[in-house]
Scaffold this motif. Structure first.
Motif, PDB file in Angstrom:
ATOM      1  N   ARG A  46      43.578 -13.646  39.055  1.00  0.00           N
ATOM      2  CA  ARG A  46      43.411 -13.478  40.499  1.00  0.00           C
ATOM      3  C   ARG A  46      42.248 -12.553  40.849  1.00  0.00           C
ATOM      4  O   ARG A  46      42.339 -11.682  41.714  1.00  0.00           O
ATOM      5  N   GLY A  47      41.138 -12.727  40.146  1.00  0.00           N
ATOM      6  CA  GLY A  47      39.940 -11.969  40.459  1.00  0.00           C
ATOM      7  C   GLY A  47      39.917 -10.557  39.916  1.00  0.00           C
ATOM      8  O   GLY A  47      38.941  -9.827  40.136  1.00  0.00           O
ATOM      9  N   ALA A  48      40.945 -10.150  39.201  1.00  0.00           N
ATOM     10  CA  ALA A  48      40.996  -8.805  38.619  1.00  0.00           C
ATOM     11  C   ALA A  48      40.930  -8.915  37.102  1.00  0.00           C
ATOM     12  O   ALA A  48      41.693  -9.669  36.494  1.00  0.00           O
ATOM     13  N   ARG A  49      40.031  -8.174  36.497  1.00  0.00           N
ATOM     14  CA  ARG A  49      39.865  -8.200  35.044  1.00  0.00           C
ATOM     15  C   ARG A  49      40.420  -6.909  34.463  1.00  0.00           C
ATOM     16  O   ARG A  49      39.982  -5.813  34.825  1.00  0.00           O
ATOM     17  N   THR A  50      41.404  -7.054  33.566  1.00  0.00           N
ATOM     18  CA  THR A  50      42.056  -5.896  32.963  1.00  0.00           C
ATOM     19  C   THR A  50      41.638  -5.769  31.504  1.00  0.00           C
ATOM     20  O   THR A  50      41.650  -6.747  30.753  1.00  0.00           O
ATOM     21  N   LEU A 105      44.081  -0.229  29.924  1.00  0.00           N
ATOM     22  CA  LEU A 105      43.208   0.938  30.040  1.00  0.00           C
ATOM     23  C   LEU A 105      42.494   0.986  31.383  1.00  0.00           C
ATOM     24  O   LEU A 105      42.249   2.067  31.929  1.00  0.00           O
ATOM     25  N   SER A 106      42.152  -0.176  31.914  1.00  0.00           N
ATOM     26  CA  SER A 106      41.435  -0.237  33.184  1.00  0.00           C
ATOM     27  C   SER A 106      41.607  -1.610  33.808  1.00  0.00           C
ATOM     28  O   SER A 106      41.899  -2.588  33.124  1.00  0.00           O
ATOM     29  N   MET A 107      41.414  -1.650  35.130  1.00  0.00           N
ATOM     30  CA  MET A 107      41.476  -2.908  35.863  1.00  0.00           C
ATOM     31  C   MET A 107      40.356  -2.891  36.902  1.00  0.00           C
ATOM     32  O   MET A 107      40.249  -1.943  37.689  1.00  0.00           O
TER      33      MET A 107
END
Length: 214
Positions: free
Chosen positions: A109-113, A129-131
């Motif tokens: 949904r457009g978010a890269r984790t 670790l990050s999104m």
């Protein structure tokens, strides 16, 4: 950028998102699954009758609801070198003796984790670790990254040192006030090709990237 650090004694929270956000996301997943199940059940019911439609809808919706409930309950924490995750049960992997370490990039949904995927004792845990979404996002706090870096460095092997150096480089970037696109985790996550929900970056690519950092 960084969530509030939370620790109780030696127990340090590694949850990237706060509980309110997690529950909201889980609720949206459950609602989406219910809508799909109702539509599918209606189609099957039109062809095979009422009970066939009900059964079909239940088959679709139950796994999605269980997944949403699991995500809503999920919490991750670090105790010493042991990473724990609890949803319906608790799994533990010791970073000091983990069989494998990988960088896992998920795109949803457009978010890269960007996560540290650890395996050990026939168990696996993904530590987010990050999104990032666009040029902003959320990252684990300074204390969390520092503790993870120390635990990984204590392994004394190449994979542990590579990931430890990556997290230290991330801390340096944050200390220098660099924008998200200039930080190592963002740049490394951007190396993953688009169009795939989850993928591991090749260890050689991660090592080469970390070696190129200042």
């Amino acid at each position: 950028m960084s969530p509030e650090d939370k620790s109780t004694g030696d127990k340090l929270s590694l949850d990237l998102l706060d509980k309110v956000t997690v529950r909201k996301r889980a609720r949206m997943v459950a609602i989406g699954g219910l809508m799909v199940a109702l539509a599918f059940g209606a189609i099957v019911g039109f062809i095979g009758g009422r009970w066939a439609g009900i059964i079909a809808a239940l088959i679709v919706v139950l796994p999605v609801v269980l997944l949403a409930m699991s995500e809503a309950r999920r919490t991750v924490w670090l105790e010493g070198t042991r990473v724990n995750v609890r949803a319906f049960g608790t799994r533990t992997v010791d970073l000091a003796t983990a069989d494998s370490l990988d960088l896992l990039v998920t795109d949803l949904r457009g978010a890269r984790t960007v996560g540290l995927f650890v395996r050990g004792n026939k168990k696996a845990i993904n530590i987010a670790l990050s999104m990032y979404s666009g040029v902003g996002g959320r990252e684990l706090g300074i204390y969390q990254l520092r503790r993870l870096a120390d635990a990984l460095a204590a392994r004394g092997d190449t994979p542990g040192l590579v990931f430890s150096e990556l997290l230290v480089a991330q801390l340096r970037a944050e200390a220098r006030g660099l924008a998200a696109p200039e930080r190592p985790l963002y740049r490394l996550g951007s190396l993953a090709p688009t169009g795939r929900m989850a993928q591991k970056l090749h260890p050689d690519a991660v090592s080469k990237f970390v070696t190129s950092l200042e």
